[in-house]
Scaffold this active site. Sequence first.
Site, mmCIF file in Angstrom:
data_model
loop_
_atom_site.group_PDB
_atom_site.id
_atom_site.type_symbol
_atom_site.label_atom_id
_atom_site.label_comp_id
_atom_site.label_asym_id
_atom_site.label_seq_id
_atom_site.Cartn_x
_atom_site.Cartn_y
_atom_site.Cartn_z
ATOM 1 N N MET A 1 0.870 -1.185 0.040
ATOM 2 C CA MET A 1 -0.014 0.114 -0.109
ATOM 3 C C MET A 1 0.879 1.043 0.007
ATOM 4 O O MET A 1 1.893 1.132 0.429
ATOM 5 C CB MET A 1 -0.897 0.093 1.184
ATOM 6 C CG MET A 1 -2.054 0.916 1.032
ATOM 7 S SD MET A 1 -1.701 2.804 1.478
ATOM 8 C CE MET A 1 -1.182 2.539 3.214
ATOM 9 N N CYS A 2 0.216 2.332 -0.451
ATOM 10 C CA CYS A 2 1.151 3.451 -0.854
ATOM 11 C C CYS A 2 0.492 4.603 -1.011
ATOM 12 O O CYS A 2 -0.837 4.553 -0.936
ATOM 13 C CB CYS A 2 1.965 3.310 -2.332
ATOM 14 S SG CYS A 2 2.905 2.034 -2.436
ATOM 15 N N GLY A 3 1.164 5.770 -0.847
ATOM 16 C CA GLY A 3 0.309 7.030 -1.197
ATOM 17 C C GLY A 3 1.145 7.433 -2.624
ATOM 18 O O GLY A 3 2.289 7.709 -2.654
ATOM 19 N N SER A 74 5.047 6.857 -1.650
ATOM 20 C CA SER A 74 5.691 6.549 -0.331
ATOM 21 C C SER A 74 5.202 4.820 -0.392
ATOM 22 O O SER A 74 4.329 4.588 -1.408
ATOM 23 C CB SER A 74 5.001 7.056 0.704
ATOM 24 O OG SER A 74 3.284 6.858 0.764
ATOM 25 N N ASN A 98 -0.197 2.003 -6.354
ATOM 26 C CA ASN A 98 -0.940 1.801 -4.807
ATOM 27 C C ASN A 98 -1.786 0.783 -5.109
ATOM 28 O O ASN A 98 -2.972 1.264 -5.310
ATOM 29 C CB ASN A 98 -1.508 3.187 -4.488
ATOM 30 C CG ASN A 98 -2.166 2.758 -3.113
ATOM 31 O OD1 ASN A 98 -1.975 2.178 -2.105
ATOM 32 N ND2 ASN A 98 -3.417 3.613 -2.874
#
Length: 606
Positions: A1-3, A74, A98
């Site tokens: 999971m990311c931003g 991120s 993401n």
Amino acid sequence: MCGIYCSIRVGSADHCVDAEVFQALSEQLRSVNGARGPDAQTSCTLRLPTSHPPRDSSEGQASGSELQIEFFASELMLRGRAVVVQPHQQEGDVFCWNGEVFEGLDINSEENDGAKLFGRFRLDRTPDSVPSLLGNVEGPYAFVFYDSSSEKLYFARDPLGRRSLLIHKPSPLFPYLLLSSVSAGNHPAYQFEELGTEGIFCLDVGLIRRSSDFVKRLDDCLSVIPRRASPAKFAEISRVNTTPPLEDMPLLDPFGGGPFPNAWSDAVDELISQLDRSVMLRVRDIPVQCGQEGKARVAVLFSGGIDSTMLAFLAHRHVPRDEAIDLINVAFENPRKIEVQFGGNSDMLPKRERKKYRKTGEIMKVAGGGTASYLVPDRVTGLEEVNELRKLCPGRTWNLVEVDVPYEESLAARSTVEAIMWPSRTVMDLSLAMALYFASRGVGRVRGSSSECYKAYTSHARVLLNGLGSDELLGGYGRHRTAFSVRGWQGVIDELQLELDRIPIRNLGRDDRIISSHGKETRHPFLSLSVVSFLARLPVYLKLDPRLDVGKGDKTLLRLAARRVGLVEASSRKKRAMQFGSHSARMEAGEGERRGDLVIRRLVDT
């Protein structure tokens, strides 16, 4: 999971963009996206010369300009043993991912799905190849991909919209395009909206470079590639089976203990199998965090209802037996509820004395020295249901994490929650977001049994299982019963199709923004496209029967599945909305009922 965050703007005075203001805005958006992926953050910027004729510099405008595309990502490490830094870059191509690939592509536990997808995107760069590749991916996602050879920027969310991606389209006042997993709240320098899920968006960057006006030419530069362009398995959401049952279909009560039709029995077995596999794919191979050896890696957003209990039981099958599973149960100190108990219709206080207890602080004192009861409906069922799990699954450590939220703490967090959930902004959005915010933070207390003392506990599990989707797929709402009373089985079929159609535009983006703000990832086993396809193609009468009582006729198939695996108590629990079960809704004392679709009165400005 990311931003992920991407911005596109013309780096000149053509549209009088204040560089300092824009830089400050970008820093804010990088910061809020960074919170989603605490393990790594980085960015890169492409500077592409524009080819339109320069404007007259004597008018105070730049004689040349460049197109600036910034990519930021991120990373929350949930695969493999090493952090893979984003954005992925190679020979001018850039990819921000993401998401999670659970089915479709062959990716082993040590591989990074984003890196592998980036390689696949670069192999075939035609517009038709993008929906074809994504149509073979089952899992939640949002992405941005820049193909340098064609000068095209592709971006999209998965068909169900399980991951957030917001878009600000350029306007005369704010002539830049923004894509972001989360906003910085109600900011004057953008007008974010949820990106639609109807297809794959394609921005012709080459055409922008040749255009003299990014704002006016946006519609010429932006197109949508329909998902149906690909025949792949996961390209689109399945349609509901439209075959109604026979008009004289007998009323059977499958909970009476007697045998029921083989078709029903087979459907129960298949549902258990489908859900079991979906849960397995979402809890396996989660890396152990440094310093968290032996601690829970999986948590369930746990109300004690049938959905969350079924997920907890199935997770038990696939999480190592010597590892705890956290069951996160949230309860709010709600002055309005306390007012009803102590100053409303009861005779505990004289009528003339009640007015002085309208203020929140006084109500808390009446409730008992400033401490209100946290035995909200979800806490009661959570305490009951963890006992059933302990009996059914001996040897497993079940941490019922009791998250108690004092009224003052919920007030203090409100502006933060409003900012994260933006552009969602209704009363219902806020009450649901508050519950998810504190639940996903995971700060509470635990005890092994009712005879033990509580101890402070914080759940560090990065994967949170969420039961959302079962009501929509299996007919768990009161409106399904209403549809049956008005239009019979055809009304139920139509309502179930509407539920499927509405899933991508309802709550999933908001929920993702809230939960991910704590560096956690929510996973929805009921919303696996494989599970959705199985349930959609089932005849309606195998999923529910509105002729039966509430607690039997709603989500009948799931209730039978719960009984089949031994969750007898959970199988009979009635539907209760999270905001009412946790008491996160309508908290202000003395206020009347407020419709959930009303826009909240004040919204935070950053």
